[in-house]
Design an enzyme around this catalytic site. Sequence first.
Site, PDB file in Angstrom:
ATOM      1  N   ALA A 109       1.026  -1.106   0.301  1.00  0.00           N
ATOM      2  CA  ALA A 109       0.271   0.180  -0.381  1.00  0.00           C
ATOM      3  C   ALA A 109       1.099   1.553   0.187  1.00  0.00           C
ATOM      4  O   ALA A 109       0.865   2.360  -0.284  1.00  0.00           O
ATOM      5  CB  ALA A 109      -0.684  -0.072   1.293  1.00  0.00           C
TER       6      ALA A 109
ATOM      7  N   GLY B 186       6.952  -1.075  -1.431  1.00  0.00           N
ATOM      8  CA  GLY B 186       5.562  -2.288  -2.642  1.00  0.00           C
ATOM      9  C   GLY B 186       4.552  -1.713  -3.222  1.00  0.00           C
ATOM     10  O   GLY B 186       4.641  -2.032  -4.263  1.00  0.00           O
TER      11      GLY B 186
ATOM     12  N   ASN C  88       6.851  -8.864   0.391  1.00  0.00           N
ATOM     13  CA  ASN C  88       7.861  -7.035   0.375  1.00  0.00           C
ATOM     14  C   ASN C  88       7.572  -6.809   2.380  1.00  0.00           C
ATOM     15  O   ASN C  88       8.235  -6.064   3.115  1.00  0.00           O
ATOM     16  CB  ASN C  88       7.293  -6.202  -0.444  1.00  0.00           C
TER      17      ASN C  88
ATOM     18  N   SER D 178      16.924  -7.790   3.362  1.00  0.00           N
ATOM     19  CA  SER D 178      17.326  -6.651   3.581  1.00  0.00           C
ATOM     20  C   SER D 178      19.850  -5.954   3.991  1.00  0.00           C
ATOM     21  O   SER D 178      19.706  -7.395   4.582  1.00  0.00           O
ATOM     22  CB  SER D 178      17.533  -5.426   5.208  1.00  0.00           C
TER      23      SER D 178
ATOM     24  N   TYR E  99      15.234  -7.301  14.220  1.00  0.00           N
ATOM     25  CA  TYR E  99      15.278  -7.817  12.848  1.00  0.00           C
ATOM     26  C   TYR E  99      16.241  -7.426  11.864  1.00  0.00           C
ATOM     27  O   TYR E  99      16.224  -8.227  11.364  1.00  0.00           O
ATOM     28  CB  TYR E  99      15.036  -5.900  12.692  1.00  0.00           C
ATOM     29  N   CYS E 100      17.576  -7.695  12.447  1.00  0.00           N
ATOM     30  CA  CYS E 100      18.694  -8.617  11.774  1.00  0.00           C
ATOM     31  C   CYS E 100      18.039 -10.047  12.122  1.00  0.00           C
ATOM     32  O   CYS E 100      18.467 -10.434  10.940  1.00  0.00           O
ATOM     33  CB  CYS E 100      19.828  -7.666  12.713  1.00  0.00           C
TER      34      CYS E 100
ATOM     35  N   SER F 237      15.946 -11.869  11.874  1.00  0.00           N
ATOM     36  CA  SER F 237      14.346 -11.818  11.050  1.00  0.00           C
ATOM     37  C   SER F 237      15.009 -11.680   9.234  1.00  0.00           C
ATOM     38  O   SER F 237      14.923 -13.088   8.920  1.00  0.00           O
ATOM     39  CB  SER F 237      13.576 -11.175  11.188  1.00  0.00           C
ATOM     40  N   LYS F 238      16.106 -11.188   8.992  1.00  0.00           N
ATOM     41  CA  LYS F 238      15.865 -10.803   7.898  1.00  0.00           C
ATOM     42  C   LYS F 238      17.450 -11.370   7.435  1.00  0.00           C
ATOM     43  O   LYS F 238      16.830 -11.915   5.856  1.00  0.00           O
ATOM     44  CB  LYS F 238      16.774  -9.487   7.397  1.00  0.00           C
TER      45      LYS F 238
ATOM     46  N   ASP G  30      14.842   5.732   1.151  1.00  0.00           N
ATOM     47  CA  ASP G  30      14.402   7.013   1.657  1.00  0.00           C
ATOM     48  C   ASP G  30      12.982   6.341   1.834  1.00  0.00           C
ATOM     49  O   ASP G  30      12.167   6.796   1.201  1.00  0.00           O
ATOM     50  CB  ASP G  30      14.251   7.504   0.793  1.00  0.00           C
TER      51      ASP G  30
HETATM   52  N1  LIG Z   1      13.791   0.695   3.377  1.00  0.00           N
HETATM   53  C1  LIG Z   1      14.878   0.455   3.956  1.00  0.00           C
HETATM   54  O1  LIG Z   1      15.233   0.895   3.979  1.00  0.00           O
HETATM   55  C2  LIG Z   1      14.915  -0.692   3.545  1.00  0.00           C
HETATM   56  C3  LIG Z   1      13.478  -1.407   3.971  1.00  0.00           C
HETATM   57  N2  LIG Z   1      14.181  -3.303   3.845  1.00  0.00           N
HETATM   58  C4  LIG Z   1      12.065  -3.623   3.482  1.00  0.00           C
HETATM   59  O2  LIG Z   1      11.959  -3.912   2.548  1.00  0.00           O
HETATM   60  C5  LIG Z   1       9.597  -3.432   2.867  1.00  0.00           C
HETATM   61  C6  LIG Z   1       9.590  -2.777   2.472  1.00  0.00           C
HETATM   62  O3  LIG Z   1      10.002  -1.174   3.652  1.00  0.00           O
HETATM   63  P1  LIG Z   1       9.651   0.098   3.223  1.00  0.00           P
HETATM   64  O4  LIG Z   1       8.535   0.141   2.333  1.00  0.00           O
HETATM   65  O5  LIG Z   1      11.172   1.155   3.293  1.00  0.00           O
HETATM   66  O6  LIG Z   1       8.897  -0.039   4.529  1.00  0.00           O
HETATM   67  P2  LIG Z   1       7.625   0.803   5.264  1.00  0.00           P
HETATM   68  O7  LIG Z   1       7.501   0.996   6.439  1.00  0.00           O
HETATM   69  O8  LIG Z   1       7.324   2.190   4.262  1.00  0.00           O
HETATM   70  O9  LIG Z   1       6.305   0.043   4.388  1.00  0.00           O
HETATM   71  C7  LIG Z   1       5.956  -1.322   5.215  1.00  0.00           C
HETATM   72  C8  LIG Z   1       4.138  -1.798   3.962  1.00  0.00           C
HETATM   73  O10 LIG Z   1       4.242  -2.782   4.815  1.00  0.00           O
HETATM   74  C9  LIG Z   1       2.752  -2.748   5.872  1.00  0.00           C
HETATM   75  N3  LIG Z   1       2.738  -3.534   6.585  1.00  0.00           N
HETATM   76  C10 LIG Z   1       3.461  -3.373   8.049  1.00  0.00           C
HETATM   77  N4  LIG Z   1       2.873  -4.888   8.684  1.00  0.00           N
HETATM   78  C11 LIG Z   1       2.060  -5.176   7.713  1.00  0.00           C
HETATM   79  C12 LIG Z   1       1.310  -6.288   8.485  1.00  0.00           C
HETATM   80  N5  LIG Z   1       1.488  -6.933   9.475  1.00  0.00           N
HETATM   81  N6  LIG Z   1       1.157  -6.977   7.131  1.00  0.00           N
HETATM   82  C13 LIG Z   1       0.032  -6.317   5.900  1.00  0.00           C
HETATM   83  N7  LIG Z   1       0.900  -5.402   5.349  1.00  0.00           N
HETATM   84  C14 LIG Z   1       1.866  -4.561   6.394  1.00  0.00           C
HETATM   85  C15 LIG Z   1       2.694  -0.724   5.719  1.00  0.00           C
HETATM   86  O11 LIG Z   1       1.066  -0.899   5.855  1.00  0.00           O
HETATM   87  C16 LIG Z   1       3.487  -0.312   4.868  1.00  0.00           C
HETATM   88  O12 LIG Z   1       2.493  -0.440   3.505  1.00  0.00           O
HETATM   89  C17 LIG Z   1      10.581  -4.219   4.418  1.00  0.00           C
HETATM   90  O13 LIG Z   1      10.589  -5.225   4.399  1.00  0.00           O
HETATM   91  C18 LIG Z   1      11.595  -3.654   4.922  1.00  0.00           C
HETATM   92  O14 LIG Z   1      11.739  -4.740   5.754  1.00  0.00           O
HETATM   93  C19 LIG Z   1      14.574  -3.527   3.438  1.00  0.00           C
HETATM   94  C20 LIG Z   1      16.284  -2.603   3.743  1.00  0.00           C
HETATM   95  C21 LIG Z   1      15.823  -1.559   3.259  1.00  0.00           C
HETATM   96  C1  LIG Z   2      30.643  -2.199   8.144  1.00  0.00           C
HETATM   97  C2  LIG Z   2      29.398  -1.700   9.463  1.00  0.00           C
HETATM   98  C3  LIG Z   2      28.200  -1.221   9.009  1.00  0.00           C
HETATM   99  C4  LIG Z   2      27.111  -1.141  10.341  1.00  0.00           C
HETATM  100  C5  LIG Z   2      26.521  -0.453   9.495  1.00  0.00           C
HETATM  101  C6  LIG Z   2      25.871   0.182  10.778  1.00  0.00           C
HETATM  102  O1  LIG Z   2      25.473  -0.688  11.481  1.00  0.00           O
HETATM  103  C7  LIG Z   2      25.011   1.302  10.623  1.00  0.00           C
HETATM  104  C8  LIG Z   2      23.922   1.779   9.492  1.00  0.00           C
HETATM  105  C9  LIG Z   2      23.468   3.341   9.525  1.00  0.00           C
HETATM  106  C10 LIG Z   2      24.114   2.934   8.215  1.00  0.00           C
HETATM  107  O2  LIG Z   2      25.023   4.285   8.558  1.00  0.00           O
HETATM  108  C11 LIG Z   2      23.299   3.576   7.154  1.00  0.00           C
HETATM  109  C12 LIG Z   2      21.932   3.303   7.983  1.00  0.00           C
HETATM  110  O3  LIG Z   2      20.930   4.473   7.695  1.00  0.00           O
HETATM  111  C13 LIG Z   2      21.911   2.930   9.194  1.00  0.00           C
HETATM  112  C14 LIG Z   2      21.036   2.170  10.257  1.00  0.00           C
HETATM  113  C15 LIG Z   2      19.785   2.420   9.819  1.00  0.00           C
HETATM  114  C16 LIG Z   2      19.532   0.616   9.897  1.00  0.00           C
HETATM  115  C17 LIG Z   2      18.379   0.388   9.829  1.00  0.00           C
HETATM  116  C18 LIG Z   2      18.245  -0.392   8.201  1.00  0.00           C
HETATM  117  C19 LIG Z   2      16.949  -0.880   7.656  1.00  0.00           C
HETATM  118  C20 LIG Z   2      17.334  -1.636   6.804  1.00  0.00           C
HETATM  119  O4  LIG Z   2      18.223  -1.235   6.180  1.00  0.00           O
HETATM  120  O5  LIG Z   2      16.166  -2.553   6.747  1.00  0.00           O
END
Ligand SMILES: NC(=O)C1=CN([C@@H]2O[C@H](COP(=O)(O)OP(=O)(O)OC[C@H]3O[C@@H](n4cnc5c(N)ncnc54)[C@H](O)[C@@H]3O)[C@@H](O)[C@H]2O)C=CC1
Ligand SMILES: CCCCCC(=O)/C=C/[C@H]1[C@H](O)CC(=O)[C@@H]1CCCCCCC(=O)O
Length: 267
Positions: A15, A19, A92, A141, A154-155, A157-158, A190
């Site tokens: 939503a 995603g 996602n 992630s 979180y780490c 689970s991923k 972002d």
């Molecule tokens: N944004 C980031 O920096 C990163 C995100 N990810 C992963 O990417 C995926 C999407 O993340 P974002 O879009 O950034 O997150 P977000 O928080 O912006 O969006 C997450 C979406 O999932 C939905 N959601 C949450 N709980 C739910 C549930 N129980 N059932 C169904 N839907 C649910 C929310 O309503 C929302 O629409 C996640 O799995 C996240 O861990 C991985 C690495 C980096």
């Molecule tokens: C090689 C050691 C790397 C350690 C990285 C670290 O511990 C911190 C990472 C932060 C990085 O500086 C930029 C960020 O935003 C990280 C913190 C946010 C963590 C949320 C990550 C969500 C996700 O990627 O799924």
Amino acid sequence: MWDIKGKTFLITGGASGLGAQYAKTFLQLGAKKVAILDVAESVGVSFVTSLNETYPGKAVFIKCDVGNEDDIKGAFQKALNDLQRLDVIINNAGIMSDSPDLWRKSCEVNWQGLVSFTMKGVESMRIDEGGAGGTIINIASTAALFKLPTMPVYCGSKLAVIHFSQSLAEPPFFERTGVRILTMCPGPTDTPLLHNLLDRAIDKKYAEEFYAAVPTYTQEVESAVNAVVKMYQEGDCGSIWLSVKNKPAQDITDMFRNFYIELAKVI
Ligand SMILES: NC(=O)C1=CN([C@@H]2O[C@H](COP(=O)(O)OP(=O)(O)OC[C@H]3O[C@@H](n4cnc5c(N)ncnc54)[C@H](O)[C@@H]3O)[C@@H](O)[C@H]2O)C=CC1
Ligand SMILES: CCCCCC(=O)/C=C/[C@H]1[C@H](O)CC(=O)[C@@H]1CCCCCCC(=O)O
């Protein structure tokens, strides 16, 4: 090169955030239909309404908490009925919160929900039981690739997502089922997931010190989305990909392969 045109997609957590952008992009690239599954009903309904203005009749919203097995069963069946056939599932939906009141829910969403959708997807797609094959994309992630002491749940689970996916995909899984399992590790991107990092930590006081000491950086949503498209088009079953710092997607499967080859020498 794997086709997008004419394929149906189920996207959990579709939503908003990443995603929603996967949905928009795959429709732009010719997807036949997308089912958006999300717990956020009003956001999901209005997003699907806007998608249908541009792509009439191609998007449906199905309310689903992916941390709840009864919800998953009903939503999966409804998606199958609405789309008639599922070609691609993007697992996602994810929560980043290690706080005392939310860590268990985040395990259910990030890990158990993803396992459940993967198993249901394999069952409906597998060619050895009458299906048409397909692709399951599991979103992990970079948090699975470095140690983030503020968010060990979180780490964990991923990393579970990666190991589940690569273990399931071991040959001859694809030859037998025709189902391709792909895993993406986006780096910090972002979206609202990165808001209020302190409230999401396992220990807020320690997190203040930690985040003050590490530089924060994020990539654009577009970069993470393009990476998933590239992985979908080019990835082999069992492959693991990385999307960081606005760079093109990298296939890091061999790094994992080598890691397990080294470990196999001592176990
Ligand atoms: N944004 C980031 O920096 C990163 C995100 N990810 C992963 O990417 C995926 C999407 O993340 P974002 O879009 O950034 O997150 P977000 O928080 O912006 O969006 C997450 C979406 O999932 C939905 N959601 C949450 N709980 C739910 C549930 N129980 N059932 C169904 N839907 C649910 C929310 O309503 C929302 O629409 C996640 O799995 C996240 O861990 C991985 C690495 C980096
Ligand atoms: C090689 C050691 C790397 C350690 C990285 C670290 O511990 C911190 C990472 C932060 C990085 O500086 C930029 C960020 O935003 C990280 C913190 C946010 C963590 C949320 C990550 C969500 C996700 O990627 O799924």
